[in-house]
Design an enzyme around this catalytic site. Structure first.
Site, PDB file in Angstrom:
ATOM      1  N   HIS A  20     112.507  63.670  55.023  1.00 21.91           N
ATOM      2  CA  HIS A  20     112.121  64.674  54.030  1.00 21.91           C
ATOM      3  C   HIS A  20     110.848  64.203  53.340  1.00 21.91           C
ATOM      4  O   HIS A  20     110.517  63.022  53.357  1.00 21.91           O
ATOM      5  CB  HIS A  20     113.212  64.850  52.974  1.00 21.91           C
ATOM      6  CG  HIS A  20     114.512  65.334  53.525  1.00 21.91           C
ATOM      7  ND1 HIS A  20     114.703  66.627  53.947  1.00 21.91           N
ATOM      8  CD2 HIS A  20     115.685  64.694  53.727  1.00 21.91           C
ATOM      9  CE1 HIS A  20     115.943  66.770  54.377  1.00 21.91           C
ATOM     10  NE2 HIS A  20     116.564  65.604  54.271  1.00 21.91           N
ATOM     11  N   CYS A  65     109.712  70.861  51.289  1.00 21.49           N
ATOM     12  CA  CYS A  65     109.821  69.778  52.250  1.00 21.49           C
ATOM     13  C   CYS A  65     109.147  70.264  53.525  1.00 21.49           C
ATOM     14  O   CYS A  65     109.578  71.261  54.107  1.00 21.49           O
ATOM     15  CB  CYS A  65     111.294  69.454  52.499  1.00 21.49           C
ATOM     16  SG  CYS A  65     111.570  68.294  53.852  1.00 21.49           S
ATOM     17  N   HIS A  68     111.211  70.860  56.685  1.00 16.50           N
ATOM     18  CA  HIS A  68     112.288  71.840  56.558  1.00 16.50           C
ATOM     19  C   HIS A  68     111.876  73.084  55.773  1.00 16.50           C
ATOM     20  O   HIS A  68     112.732  73.833  55.293  1.00 16.50           O
ATOM     21  CB  HIS A  68     113.501  71.178  55.898  1.00 16.50           C
ATOM     22  CG  HIS A  68     113.993  70.001  56.675  1.00 16.50           C
ATOM     23  ND1 HIS A  68     113.778  68.713  56.269  1.00 16.50           N
ATOM     24  CD2 HIS A  68     114.640  69.935  57.864  1.00 16.50           C
ATOM     25  CE1 HIS A  68     114.295  67.886  57.173  1.00 16.50           C
ATOM     26  NE2 HIS A  68     114.816  68.599  58.150  1.00 16.50           N
ATOM     27  N   MET A  73     113.877  74.821  52.456  1.00 14.13           N
ATOM     28  CA  MET A  73     114.016  73.665  51.570  1.00 14.13           C
ATOM     29  C   MET A  73     112.802  73.630  50.647  1.00 14.13           C
ATOM     30  O   MET A  73     111.714  73.198  51.036  1.00 14.13           O
ATOM     31  CB  MET A  73     114.138  72.364  52.367  1.00 14.13           C
ATOM     32  CG  MET A  73     114.509  71.172  51.507  1.00 14.13           C
ATOM     33  SD  MET A  73     114.885  69.690  52.460  1.00 14.13           S
ATOM     34  CE  MET A  73     116.525  70.101  53.022  1.00 14.13           C
TER      35      MET A  73
END
Length: 80
Positions: A20, A65, A68, A73
């Site tokens: 991440h 992120c 993602h 995210m």
């Protein structure tokens, strides 16, 4: 969304084994703020890895992120 006071910091902690990062959207930070300087583009690769950012300017800061982003995210820091 998290709300903090000016001068406080936010810490992001990887709670999973997937990579991440925290990237601030240059179009979604207060005027005059350099989103690149706030961002942590290096990947947090393991559980417990963390990064922190101190916020000195009031306003709303949106981030995501990178790996993602397509999965939704993302988040927001509101600085009072």
């Amino acid at each position: 969304t998290v709300t903090i006071k000016k001068g406080e910091s936010v810490t992001w902690v990887n709670n999973a084994a997937y990579p991440h990062n925290v990237v601030f959207d240059e179009d979604a930070v207060p005027a005059g703020i350099n989103a690149d300087k706030l961002s942590h583009e290096d990947l947090l690769n393991g559980p417990g890895d963390s990064v922190s950012t101190k916020f000195d300017t009031p306003g709303t800061y949106e981030y995501y992120c990178e790996p993602h982003q397509g999965a939704g995210m993302q988040g927001k820091v509101v600085v009072e």
